[in-house]
Every structure is written in C-alpha cells, then in structure tokens.
Design a protein around this motif. Sequence first.
Motif, PDB file in Angstrom:
ATOM      1  N   GLY A   7       1.471  10.498  -2.380  1.00  0.00           N
ATOM      2  CA  GLY A   7       0.810   9.411  -2.781  1.00  0.00           C
ATOM      3  C   GLY A   7       0.501   9.288  -3.791  1.00  0.00           C
ATOM      4  O   GLY A   7       0.299  10.598  -5.059  1.00  0.00           O
TER       5      GLY A   7
ATOM      6  N   ARG B 202      -3.879   3.601  -7.551  1.00  0.00           N
ATOM      7  CA  ARG B 202      -5.080   3.354  -7.383  1.00  0.00           C
ATOM      8  C   ARG B 202      -6.595   3.411  -8.766  1.00  0.00           C
ATOM      9  O   ARG B 202      -6.386   3.029  -9.338  1.00  0.00           O
TER      10      ARG B 202
ATOM     11  N   HIS C 161      -7.532   3.467   0.831  1.00  0.00           N
ATOM     12  CA  HIS C 161      -6.573   3.357   0.724  1.00  0.00           C
ATOM     13  C   HIS C 161      -5.406   4.364   1.478  1.00  0.00           C
ATOM     14  O   HIS C 161      -4.478   3.268   2.685  1.00  0.00           O
TER      15      HIS C 161
ATOM     16  N   HIS D 250      -4.326   4.071   9.358  1.00  0.00           N
ATOM     17  CA  HIS D 250      -4.311   2.600  10.945  1.00  0.00           C
ATOM     18  C   HIS D 250      -3.553   2.256  10.853  1.00  0.00           C
ATOM     19  O   HIS D 250      -2.888   1.541  11.607  1.00  0.00           O
TER      20      HIS D 250
ATOM     21  N   LEU E 296      -9.429  -6.590   2.349  1.00  0.00           N
ATOM     22  CA  LEU E 296      -8.369  -5.945   2.804  1.00  0.00           C
ATOM     23  C   LEU E 296      -8.602  -5.844   4.716  1.00  0.00           C
ATOM     24  O   LEU E 296      -7.098  -6.317   5.413  1.00  0.00           O
ATOM     25  N   ILE E 297      -9.380  -6.374   5.428  1.00  0.00           N
ATOM     26  CA  ILE E 297      -9.752  -6.166   7.456  1.00  0.00           C
ATOM     27  C   ILE E 297      -8.818  -7.810   7.359  1.00  0.00           C
ATOM     28  O   ILE E 297      -7.555  -7.927   8.125  1.00  0.00           O
TER      29      ILE E 297
ATOM     30  N   LYS F  86      -4.639  -8.158   1.944  1.00  0.00           N
ATOM     31  CA  LYS F  86      -3.960  -7.023   1.940  1.00  0.00           C
ATOM     32  C   LYS F  86      -3.841  -5.586   1.072  1.00  0.00           C
ATOM     33  O   LYS F  86      -4.156  -4.981   1.623  1.00  0.00           O
TER      34      LYS F  86
ATOM     35  N   GLN G 123       2.402  -5.979  -4.462  1.00  0.00           N
ATOM     36  CA  GLN G 123       2.724  -5.945  -3.452  1.00  0.00           C
ATOM     37  C   GLN G 123       3.884  -6.960  -2.762  1.00  0.00           C
ATOM     38  O   GLN G 123       5.273  -6.457  -2.258  1.00  0.00           O
TER      39      GLN G 123
ATOM     40  N   ASP H 105       6.698  -4.275  -3.695  1.00  0.00           N
ATOM     41  CA  ASP H 105       7.152  -3.135  -2.271  1.00  0.00           C
ATOM     42  C   ASP H 105       7.150  -4.283  -0.932  1.00  0.00           C
ATOM     43  O   ASP H 105       8.853  -3.552  -0.478  1.00  0.00           O
TER      44      ASP H 105
HETATM   45  C1  GRG Z   1      -5.707  -0.876   8.669  1.00  0.00           C
HETATM   46  C2  GRG Z   1      -7.406  -2.575   7.195  1.00  0.00           C
HETATM   47  C3  GRG Z   1      -6.010  -1.559   7.382  1.00  0.00           C
HETATM   48  C4  GRG Z   1      -5.728  -2.430   6.636  1.00  0.00           C
HETATM   49  C5  GRG Z   1      -4.127  -1.841   6.131  1.00  0.00           C
HETATM   50  C6  GRG Z   1      -1.907  -0.670   3.753  1.00  0.00           C
HETATM   51  C7  GRG Z   1      -2.579  -2.266   4.778  1.00  0.00           C
HETATM   52  C8  GRG Z   1      -3.715  -2.334   5.090  1.00  0.00           C
HETATM   53  C9  GRG Z   1      -1.014  -2.112   5.382  1.00  0.00           C
HETATM   54  C10 GRG Z   1       0.092  -1.009   4.411  1.00  0.00           C
HETATM   55  C11 GRG Z   1       1.280  -1.518   4.950  1.00  0.00           C
HETATM   56  C12 GRG Z   1       1.167  -2.236   2.856  1.00  0.00           C
HETATM   57  C13 GRG Z   1       2.540  -3.347   2.816  1.00  0.00           C
HETATM   58  C14 GRG Z   1       0.486  -2.216   2.167  1.00  0.00           C
HETATM   59  C15 GRG Z   1      -0.060  -2.839   0.926  1.00  0.00           C
HETATM   60  C16 GRG Z   1      -0.208  -1.662   0.380  1.00  0.00           C
HETATM   61  C17 GRG Z   1       0.464  -1.205  -0.189  1.00  0.00           C
HETATM   62  C18 GRG Z   1       1.937  -1.313  -0.492  1.00  0.00           C
HETATM   63  C19 GRG Z   1       0.476   0.127  -0.305  1.00  0.00           C
HETATM   64  C20 GRG Z   1       1.383   1.277  -0.577  1.00  0.00           C
HETATM   65  O1  GRG Z   1       0.916   1.631  -1.458  1.00  0.00           O
HETATM   66  P1  GRG Z   1       1.072   2.599  -1.953  1.00  0.00           P
HETATM   67  O2  GRG Z   1       2.721   2.818  -3.008  1.00  0.00           O
HETATM   68  O3  GRG Z   1       1.420   4.314  -1.040  1.00  0.00           O
HETATM   69  O4  GRG Z   1       0.487   3.182  -3.321  1.00  0.00           O
HETATM   70  P2  GRG Z   1       0.658   5.406  -1.550  1.00  0.00           P
HETATM   71  O5  GRG Z   1       1.389   6.058  -0.899  1.00  0.00           O
HETATM   72  O6  GRG Z   1       1.840   5.999  -3.358  1.00  0.00           O
HETATM   73  O7  GRG Z   1      -0.111   5.897  -2.230  1.00  0.00           O
END
Ligand code: GRG
Length: 294
Positions: free
Chosen positions: A44, A48, A77, A83, A152-153, A179, A217, A220
């Motif tokens: 990770g 954040r 996070h 999940h 978030l949810i 999200k 995002q 991402d």
């Molecule tokens: C399950 C309630 C619930 C929510 C899920 C986190 C999420 C919402 C979905 C995952 C996929 C996604 C595109 C999330 C958006 C946030 C995101 C870009 C997460 C990845 O964050 P990074 O790159 O990850 O900071 P690391 O692993 O480095 O912490």
Amino acid sequence: MNLKTYLITRQKLIDRALDRYLPRANTKPVTLHKVMRYSLIAGGKRLRPILGIAAAEACRGNIDDALPLACALECIHTYSLVHDDLPSMDNDDFRRGRPTCHKVFGDGIAVLAGDALLTVAFEIVSKAKPTLSYDISTLLREIAVAAGSQKLIAGQVADLEAEGKKVKRDQLQFIHENKTAAILRSSVRLGAMSANADARKLSAITRFGQRLGLAFQIIDDILDVTQTSEILGKSAGKDVVARKATYPAVIGLEKSRDEARRLTRQAHNALSVFSSSDAEPLHALANYLLEREY
Ligand code: GRG
C-alpha cells in the motif's frame, strides 16, 4: 524538498504506527488478526495517511497528533479494498502486489477481516487528541460520514449499478467523488483538524482534498488502461472488460488527462492561504499523484 525521501520516511512511520494500533497476530481469534494484518501491513502506498500528515504540517501541527487519524483512514481504505475485491463485487485476484485477501483465506474470513478493519478505525480515532476546536465526537463524525452510506458506500453502490451501462458525466463524477474523493478529502481534513486549523484553513484544505481526490481517481482510471498489472500491483485492464464507468470510457483518454491536470491546478490554487513553505509537501504530493505511474 526531496519527495522520495519524504514518502519513504512517512511510509515507515505509518507502517510502524499501524503495527502498534492493530492487535498482535497471535491475539485470539488468531486467523482474523493474521488476515487483517495480511491486508493492512504488507504493502500500500499509504497516500491517504501521508496526505493527512502533510495537511497537519501545512497547518503547523505535529505528526504525532495526526498519526492516529491518518492510520484510522488507512484502515478504512484497506477494508474497502478487501470488500471491493470480493467475487460479489469487483472479483479481483491481485492487490498490493499479492493475491487478494479472499483468494488466500476465503470469502467469509475476508468479509470479517474487512469488517474488523472498519471497526478498529473508530477505536483508533478514539485515541486521538482532541483540540480546542475539534473534540473527539467531531473527529468520529468526520470519519463515519466519509465512510458511510452517503459517501464511500454511496459511491460503491452507484459504481455497481453503473456497470455495463452507459453513464453520463455527472453520474460518473458522483461515483468518483464518493467512492474515492470523500476518503481522500477526509484524510486531509482530519490532518488539519489535528492541528486545530481555523475555519479558513480547513475550508482551503477541504477544497484541496476534493479536487485532488477526483483527479486521483481519474488518474487511477487512466492507469488501468495504460499500465500493466505488474507495475500497478493490481489487475490492470479490468475496467474495460467489466464495462465500468470510468473517465477514459466516457470522455476519452486525452480529455481525461486534461481533466486530471485541471483539477490538480485547482488543488494547488486552493492552497494559496498557506505560505509556500508550510504547504510545500502538499504541493509536491499533488504533482506526484498527477505524474504517478502506479
Ligand atoms: C466496499 C464500501 C466499499 C467501497 C469500495 C475502494 C473501493 C470502494 C473500490 C476499489 C476500487 C477503486 C477504483 C477504488 C477507488 C479508490 C482507489 C483508486 C483505490 C486504490 O488506492 P491506492 O492506489 O491503493 O492508494 P493502495 O493499495 O496503494 O493503498
């Protein structure tokens, strides 16, 4: 400033604090605590919590006061990733450079480890030091709202419901703001609160976090299309296959890059109330997030 050194020292600090805040791996039930640590401790980018600490620094606070809040957000996070990776959601096999939690330990324990990571976040916040302007209930509310059914949810629900459908740009923005941006925005707000920021500074930090969160995002989404799974440490190219609502899918790759740049500029501008030396880490982090390759 040397951003690379800054990131490494902050990551180490956060990893050590997370290790302290989580029950030991041999605490009963051993399986659960081992699994929580599998997802949280190893890997990770810690963006954040690093942003939270940088926001505290911008408001002339100190790292120790920001740490519990920063770590609580990292737990939330991580729960959301555990999940989200489940077969009933994004069904992902690869996260933070290793097999996803449910792939190694099974769906049931992955659900429970996610639940426990979410819950422990509130226990960690309860250890934070209140300030003159922000008592513990304000801090708890901040984190509960960001992680809750209207942020978030809500974003995750809209994301699930949009899969395979043609979405409009405002729907897409809703998904990304909730999200992703809500937790990122809360990270910097909590950092500012730990430094007892005044209303003007908190409002500047809030705007910074919102713009940066949305830009984050979009990047991402772009990386999902342009990078390999090896570099990302998670499965690349899944958004197109799952027909996900993403910026490249809705406005194209080039316009997505322009939008991320525009939002990052707005994030920088939001910091004009701070001296350039106080806000130097936040500016450097905003540039880094825009240019990042994973
Ligand atoms: C399950 C309630 C619930 C929510 C899920 C986190 C999420 C919402 C979905 C995952 C996929 C996604 C595109 C999330 C958006 C946030 C995101 C870009 C997460 C990845 O964050 P990074 O790159 O990850 O900071 P690391 O692993 O480095 O912490």
